[in-house]
Design an enzyme around this catalytic site. Structure first.
Site, PDB file in Angstrom:
ATOM      1  N   ARG A  17       0.808  -1.230   0.000  1.00  0.00           N
ATOM      2  CA  ARG A  17       0.000   0.000   0.000  1.00  0.00           C
ATOM      3  C   ARG A  17       0.840   1.279   0.000  1.00  0.00           C
ATOM      4  O   ARG A  17       0.324   2.372  -0.229  1.00  0.00           O
ATOM      5  CB  ARG A  17      -0.965   0.007   1.198  1.00  0.00           C
ATOM      6  N   GLN A  73      12.594 -14.404   6.041  1.00  0.00           N
ATOM      7  CA  GLN A  73      11.351 -15.171   5.944  1.00  0.00           C
ATOM      8  C   GLN A  73      10.981 -15.190   4.460  1.00  0.00           C
ATOM      9  O   GLN A  73      10.614 -14.167   3.894  1.00  0.00           O
ATOM     10  CB  GLN A  73      10.227 -14.499   6.760  1.00  0.00           C
ATOM     11  N   THR A  79       2.510 -14.370  11.387  1.00  0.00           N
ATOM     12  CA  THR A  79       3.427 -13.733  12.341  1.00  0.00           C
ATOM     13  C   THR A  79       4.230 -14.744  13.160  1.00  0.00           C
ATOM     14  O   THR A  79       5.395 -14.494  13.480  1.00  0.00           O
ATOM     15  CB  THR A  79       2.652 -12.768  13.273  1.00  0.00           C
ATOM     16  N   ASP A 103       7.116  -1.665  11.445  1.00  0.00           N
ATOM     17  CA  ASP A 103       6.278  -0.594  10.888  1.00  0.00           C
ATOM     18  C   ASP A 103       5.489   0.135  11.968  1.00  0.00           C
ATOM     19  O   ASP A 103       4.565   0.878  11.678  1.00  0.00           O
ATOM     20  CB  ASP A 103       5.333  -1.150   9.810  1.00  0.00           C
ATOM     21  N   ASN A 170      -5.189  -6.419  20.637  1.00  0.00           N
ATOM     22  CA  ASN A 170      -3.752  -6.682  20.579  1.00  0.00           C
ATOM     23  C   ASN A 170      -3.045  -5.604  19.756  1.00  0.00           C
ATOM     24  O   ASN A 170      -3.364  -5.407  18.582  1.00  0.00           O
ATOM     25  CB  ASN A 170      -3.540  -8.068  19.938  1.00  0.00           C
ATOM     26  N   LYS A 334      29.230  24.384   3.713  1.00  0.00           N
ATOM     27  CA  LYS A 334      29.345  22.926   3.543  1.00  0.00           C
ATOM     28  C   LYS A 334      30.755  22.493   3.924  1.00  0.00           C
ATOM     29  O   LYS A 334      31.723  23.075   3.439  1.00  0.00           O
ATOM     30  CB  LYS A 334      29.062  22.540   2.096  1.00  0.00           C
ATOM     31  N   ALA A 363      29.903  40.229   1.878  1.00  0.00           N
ATOM     32  CA  ALA A 363      28.727  39.753   1.129  1.00  0.00           C
ATOM     33  C   ALA A 363      29.127  39.208  -0.230  1.00  0.00           C
ATOM     34  O   ALA A 363      29.972  39.775  -0.913  1.00  0.00           O
ATOM     35  CB  ALA A 363      27.743  40.903   0.953  1.00  0.00           C
ATOM     36  N   TYR A 370      35.468  23.650  -6.497  1.00  0.00           N
ATOM     37  CA  TYR A 370      35.313  22.481  -7.369  1.00  0.00           C
ATOM     38  C   TYR A 370      35.743  22.837  -8.779  1.00  0.00           C
ATOM     39  O   TYR A 370      35.289  23.847  -9.333  1.00  0.00           O
ATOM     40  CB  TYR A 370      33.832  22.068  -7.346  1.00  0.00           C
ATOM     41  N   ALA A 406      37.536  44.187  -2.268  1.00  0.00           N
ATOM     42  CA  ALA A 406      36.238  43.764  -2.809  1.00  0.00           C
ATOM     43  C   ALA A 406      36.349  43.434  -4.289  1.00  0.00           C
ATOM     44  O   ALA A 406      37.107  44.056  -5.029  1.00  0.00           O
ATOM     45  CB  ALA A 406      35.210  44.862  -2.587  1.00  0.00           C
TER      46      ALA A 406
HETATM   47  C1  UD1 Z   1      -1.609  -8.636  13.823  1.00  0.00           C
HETATM   48  C2  UD1 Z   1      -2.068  -9.510  14.997  1.00  0.00           C
HETATM   49  C3  UD1 Z   1      -3.316  -8.891  15.625  1.00  0.00           C
HETATM   50  C4  UD1 Z   1      -3.040  -7.469  16.053  1.00  0.00           C
HETATM   51  C5  UD1 Z   1      -2.499  -6.641  14.878  1.00  0.00           C
HETATM   52  C6  UD1 Z   1      -2.014  -5.295  15.377  1.00  0.00           C
HETATM   53  C7  UD1 Z   1      -1.443 -11.799  14.461  1.00  0.00           C
HETATM   54  C8  UD1 Z   1      -1.935 -13.103  13.961  1.00  0.00           C
HETATM   55  N1  UD1 Z   1      -2.356 -10.834  14.540  1.00  0.00           N
HETATM   56  O1  UD1 Z   1      -2.622  -8.727  12.863  1.00  0.00           O
HETATM   57  O2  UD1 Z   1      -3.736  -9.629  16.733  1.00  0.00           O
HETATM   58  O3  UD1 Z   1      -4.225  -6.874  16.555  1.00  0.00           O
HETATM   59  O4  UD1 Z   1      -1.364  -7.307  14.270  1.00  0.00           O
HETATM   60  O5  UD1 Z   1      -1.640  -4.512  14.305  1.00  0.00           O
HETATM   61  O6  UD1 Z   1      -0.294 -11.678  14.812  1.00  0.00           O
HETATM   62  N2  UD1 Z   1       4.575 -10.109   9.167  1.00  0.00           N
HETATM   63  C9  UD1 Z   1       5.673 -10.773   8.688  1.00  0.00           C
HETATM   64  N3  UD1 Z   1       5.520 -11.997   8.125  1.00  0.00           N
HETATM   65  C10 UD1 Z   1       4.315 -12.601   8.028  1.00  0.00           C
HETATM   66  C11 UD1 Z   1       3.182 -11.919   8.512  1.00  0.00           C
HETATM   67  C12 UD1 Z   1       3.359 -10.669   9.092  1.00  0.00           C
HETATM   68  O7  UD1 Z   1       6.790 -10.259   8.766  1.00  0.00           O
HETATM   69  O8  UD1 Z   1       4.265 -13.720   7.504  1.00  0.00           O
HETATM   70  C13 UD1 Z   1       4.732  -8.778   9.779  1.00  0.00           C
HETATM   71  C14 UD1 Z   1       4.035  -7.701   8.964  1.00  0.00           C
HETATM   72  O9  UD1 Z   1       4.922  -7.118   8.008  1.00  0.00           O
HETATM   73  C15 UD1 Z   1       3.632  -6.723  10.026  1.00  0.00           C
HETATM   74  C16 UD1 Z   1       3.383  -7.586  11.243  1.00  0.00           C
HETATM   75  O10 UD1 Z   1       4.089  -8.764  11.027  1.00  0.00           O
HETATM   76  O11 UD1 Z   1       4.639  -5.787  10.328  1.00  0.00           O
HETATM   77  C17 UD1 Z   1       1.914  -7.865  11.484  1.00  0.00           C
HETATM   78  O12 UD1 Z   1       1.356  -8.526  10.371  1.00  0.00           O
HETATM   79  P1  UD1 Z   1      -0.075  -8.171   9.807  1.00  0.00           P
HETATM   80  O13 UD1 Z   1      -0.315  -8.985   8.620  1.00  0.00           O
HETATM   81  O14 UD1 Z   1      -0.223  -6.704   9.687  1.00  0.00           O
HETATM   82  O15 UD1 Z   1      -0.982  -8.697  10.999  1.00  0.00           O
HETATM   83  P2  UD1 Z   1      -2.453  -8.254  11.337  1.00  0.00           P
HETATM   84  O16 UD1 Z   1      -3.389  -9.082  10.553  1.00  0.00           O
HETATM   85  O17 UD1 Z   1      -2.587  -6.802  11.253  1.00  0.00           O
END
Ligand code: UD1
Ligand code: MG
Length: 447
Positions: A17, A73, A79, A103, A170, A334, A363, A370, A406
């Site tokens: 996005r 990954q 997650t 992020d 969460n 600089k 002035a 350079y 000058a």
């Molecule tokens: C996640 C939480 C949710 C919480 C929310 C807060 C889980 C299952 N859910 O949901 O409970 O309320 O964040 O914002 O954890 N990422 C990876 N690899 C992956 C998946 C995700 O690196 O395979 C990273 C994403 O880039 C991101 C973060 O983990 O920075 C969260 O992933 P995202 O997909 O945004 O999770 P949510 O569905 O928002």
């Protein structure tokens, strides 16, 4: 919080996005990539080890977070799967492991320390940072019992109607008991609506193993996750306000705080006055009693005590402004040192140079540093006086106390206390202008 702390930063997402060639977490807020803010917070917490989970093909990100180890990954399977990408780094850890999203740059060290302390207090398997959002959509709901223990996290997509009403959510930040973490995460499956390995299922696994979990509440303002350029701007605004507050609390006057832009590492001394519309790029240190007048732009530079900068000054990387020195309007400096009390008041470019103490640069003076191939040095001695509109063609050396007339173009070396000037011979033709005009009127018929 007294046990060891390690941190896993999730940074694998590209962030579609953002519509960007850069990985999302490389976008900057307050002059620093988002992932850098999260790593700084971990450092603030004295994390013994900080690991970063990256996606495929993110060499710049790996460079940015170095020397912290990275783990790739390859497929985004959720997650829990992301955290387990760092399994090799998690082995043998003790104490606490904090999972942070790269992020989400606004969590403070103070809040995270509170979460870690809560996990340690009753040796919980997991501690989760919860918040009460205005809009609950997309967040995992925190299910707690009468004693405030966390019994489950139910993802938005998995909620029944009653669970969907829960407004305690969460934030994504979770702290694990390090010794049990790998076993817990490996017990998580992907039998759910999204077919993902949910980190949040760790709570259910812990319960099954007879372990307890806890939720700690944080203000929504800290929880912002950046998914779009609009949210990037929101995060920037929140961070700027925090930085302005801190600057003022530490003794700087910001005449119009909303128009002063700071970087995360900006250092302002006591009794600094910053007028409206001033921008501090990364790496700026300002001493005490400095005035920075309106519309000045500073980056990677040092400003000594009592210096006077602007309005409309530009201090570029490597500018070192000495105590009591003065840099006036439309002056660009600089990679140059202005020693104490030196003055460059108007319309000048000083690059790759030393300007000695109390020297005065007239002035319009330009250091011609350079030649199209190389940068050359200009050295101006203490107390020297450079007349207006002079070109100093580097390499050039002006001795202490010398005067440059000058309009001169100077090369080579000027002796201390000498006067030097280059000026074409003056010509004056009496009545020439009047005769010229008369002739032209005849020729053109114009009055
Ligand atoms: C996640 C939480 C949710 C919480 C929310 C807060 C889980 C299952 N859910 O949901 O409970 O309320 O964040 O914002 O954890 N990422 C990876 N690899 C992956 C998946 C995700 O690196 O395979 C990273 C994403 O880039 C991101 C973060 O983990 O920075 C969260 O992933 P995202 O997909 O945004 O999770 P949510 O569905 O928002
Ligand atoms: Mg999310």
């Amino acid at each position: 919080m007294s046990l060891e702390l390690s941190v896993v930063v999730l940074a694998a997402g590209m962030g579609t996005r953002m519509k960007s060639a850069l990985p999302k977490v490389m976008h900057k807020v307050a002059g620093k990539p988002m992932v850098g803010h999260v790593i700084d917070t971990a450092a603030h917490l004295k994390a013994a080890k900080t690991m970063v989970v990256v996606g495929p093909d993110m060499p710049d990100l790996i460079k940015t977070v170095a020397p912290h180890p990275t783990f790739e990954q390859t497929d985004r399977l959720g997650t829990a799967h992301a955290v387990l990408a760092a399994k090799e780094g998690l082995k043998g850890l003790t104490g606490n492991v904090l999972v942070l999203y790269a992020d989400s740059p606004l969590f403070t060290a103070k809040t995270l320390a509170r979460l870690v302390a809560a996990r340690e207090e009753n040796d919980h398997a997991v501690a989760v940072l919860g918040f009460r959002p205005e809009d609950l959509t997309g967040y995992g709901r925190l299910v707690t019992d009468q004693n405030g223990n966390l019994t489950a996290i139910v993802e938005d997509k998995e909620c029944n109607d009653a669970q969907r009403q829960i407004n305690f959510c969460n934030s994504g930040v979770m702290c694990f008991k390090a010794e049990d973490m790998i076993t817990t995460l490996e017990a998580i499956d992907n039998a759910n609506a999204k077919g993902e390995y949910y980190l949040t299922d760790a709570v259910e696994v812990a319960q099954k193993n007879g372990q307890s979990c806890v939720a700690v509440e944080v203000d929504e303002a800290e929880t912002l996750g950046v998914n779009s350029r609009t949210q990037l701007a929101v995060a920037e605004a929140i961070l700027q306000n925090r930085l302005r507050e801190t600057a003022m609390a530490e003794g700087a006057t910001l005449v119009d705080p909303a128009s002063v832009f700071l970087s995360a590492d900006t250092k302002l001394g006591r009794d600094v006055i910053v007028e409206p519309n001033v921008v501090f790029g990364p790496g700026v240190t300002v001493g005490d009693n400095v005035v920075i007048k309106a519309f000045s732009h500073l980056e990677s530079c040092v400003v000594g005590d009592g210096a006077d900068i602007g309005p409309y000054a530009r201090l570029r990387p490597g500018a070192e402004i000495g105590a009591g020195a003065r840099v006036g309007n439309f002056v660009e400096i600089k990679k140059a040192v202005l020693e104490a009390g030196a003055k460059v008041n108007h319309l000048s470019y000083i690059g790759d140079a030393r300007v000695g103490a109390k020297a005065n640069i007239g002035a319009g003076t330009i250091t011609c540093n350079y030649d199209g191939f190389r940068k050359q040095h200009t050295d101006i001695g203490a107390g020297a006086f450079i007349g207006s509109n002079s070109s100093l063609v580097a390499p050039v050396e002006i001795g202490d106390g010398a005067i440059v007339g000058a309009g001169s173009t100077i090369t080579g070396k000027v002796e201390a206390d000498a006067l030097t000037l280059t000026r074409a011979e003056r010509i004056e033709k009496k009545g020439w202008a009047a005769k010229f005009r008369e002739k032209m009127r005849e020729l053109t018929g114009k009055k």
